[in-house]
Design an enzyme around this catalytic site. Structure first.
Site, PDB file in Angstrom:
ATOM      1  N   ASP A  79      -4.761   1.282  29.851  1.00 28.40           N
ATOM      2  CA  ASP A  79      -4.936  -0.124  29.509  1.00 28.40           C
ATOM      3  C   ASP A  79      -3.575  -0.722  29.205  1.00 28.40           C
ATOM      4  OD1 ASP A  79      -4.669   1.182  27.013  1.00 28.40           O
ATOM      5  OD2 ASP A  79      -5.936  -0.276  25.991  1.00 28.40           O
ATOM      6  N   TYR A  81      -0.148  -2.479  27.679  1.00 22.63           N
ATOM      7  CA  TYR A  81       0.608  -2.360  26.436  1.00 22.63           C
ATOM      8  C   TYR A  81       0.096  -3.421  25.458  1.00 22.63           C
ATOM      9  CZ  TYR A  81       3.916   0.208  29.414  1.00 22.63           C
ATOM     10  OH  TYR A  81       4.495   1.102  30.278  1.00 22.63           O
ATOM     11  N   PHE A  92       1.675   0.508  33.676  1.00 23.46           N
ATOM     12  CA  PHE A  92       2.954   1.087  33.265  1.00 23.46           C
ATOM     13  C   PHE A  92       4.122   0.098  33.311  1.00 23.46           C
ATOM     14  CE2 PHE A  92       0.594   4.902  34.724  1.00 23.46           C
ATOM     15  CZ  PHE A  92       0.608   5.630  33.544  1.00 23.46           C
ATOM     16  N   HIS A 201      -0.175  13.713  32.328  1.00 23.20           N
ATOM     17  CA  HIS A 201       0.206  12.342  32.000  1.00 23.20           C
ATOM     18  C   HIS A 201       1.675  12.308  31.584  1.00 23.20           C
ATOM     19  CE1 HIS A 201       0.208   8.415  29.998  1.00 23.20           C
ATOM     20  NE2 HIS A 201      -0.876   8.160  30.714  1.00 23.20           N
TER      21      HIS A 201
END
Length: 240
Positions: A79, A81, A92, A201
């Protein structure tokens, strides 16, 4: 007199009307009313004083910058920032004024190690999106100051449908699946047509440290070129 539309409902209408949405707006998420229900909910939150990230005009930016018929690579995030001004609708990608988010720092370090050269100073991934890299979050919004606030309001259906549509409709795409939630979408992908590169991740909290050294950028380009497709110019700081 027609009631004035809220900012998210208005952004959704503009997205649907744009030529870049031609493939995406056929998804059941947009055709069934699911998108409208989420937009109405978010508009109600805003009317009650909440602030969402990214701003309404950027919510559908990933789909607008990367039309369905242009997708060559898919990168899935979670989701946006949650800090005001950081998110702008691409997974990202970062446009804030302070230091880069930790996961993005890891991504950019891997980019430098993989392709050679200095670690990019820019966290704005817009140039990737314009080249066909779909940077799609599992939830397109959150509340400012609160990570994960909108993970359970229905956005994830869009992620599933988008991945399935890319798999079915595109001839050769690289799916970069980073972390468990992204891995869960792997069954939606036809591996006889597409390349799936799975790794951990990029979060520095990932104790397995199985993202560094995975070389996703060079592997993606090698595979695209092997199929006669132009590679992605992953360099940041200048438009391709």
């Amino acid at each position: 007199m027609e009631q004035e539309k809220g900012p998210v409902t208005s952004a959704l209408a503009r997205f649907r009307a744009g030529p870049e949405a031609a493939g995406w707006r056929e998804l059941a998420f947009f055709a069934s009313g699911a998108a409208d229900r989420i937009a109405a909910r978010l508009d109600a939150e805003i009317a009650a004083g909440a602030e969402i990230a990214p701003p309404p005009e950027d919510i559908f930016r990933a789909l607008t910058l990367t039309p369905l018929d242009h997708v060559k690579v898919v990168i899935l995030g979670q989701d946006p920032y949650p800090r005001r001004g950081d998110a702008h609708g691409l997974a990202f990608s970062f446009r804030g004024k302070h230091s880069l988010p930790p996961s993005l720092k890891v991504i950019l370090r891997e980019l430098a190690d993989d392709l050679g050269g200095p670690v990019p100073k820019s966290g704005d991934l817009t140039s990737w999106a314009r080249q066909g890299v779909l940077l799609l979050n599992a939830a397109l919004t959150t509340l400012v100051g609160q990570s994960g606030a909108h993970m359970k309001i229905g956005w994830q259906a869009l992620t599933d449908e988008a991945v399935a549509a890319v798999s079915a409709g595109r001839p050769a795409v690289v799916f970069l699946l980073w972390g468990g939630p992204a891995h869960s979408r792997a069954p939606l992908i036809d591996r006889t047509k597409h390349l799936v590169i799975e790794s951990g991740h990029p979060s520095p909290l990932n104790r397995a440290r199985d993202f560094p050294g995975s070389r996703p950028f060079s592997r993606a380009n090698q595979w695209l070129e092997s199929r006669g497709l132009a590679p992605i110019d992953w360099r940041l700081g200048m438009e391709p």
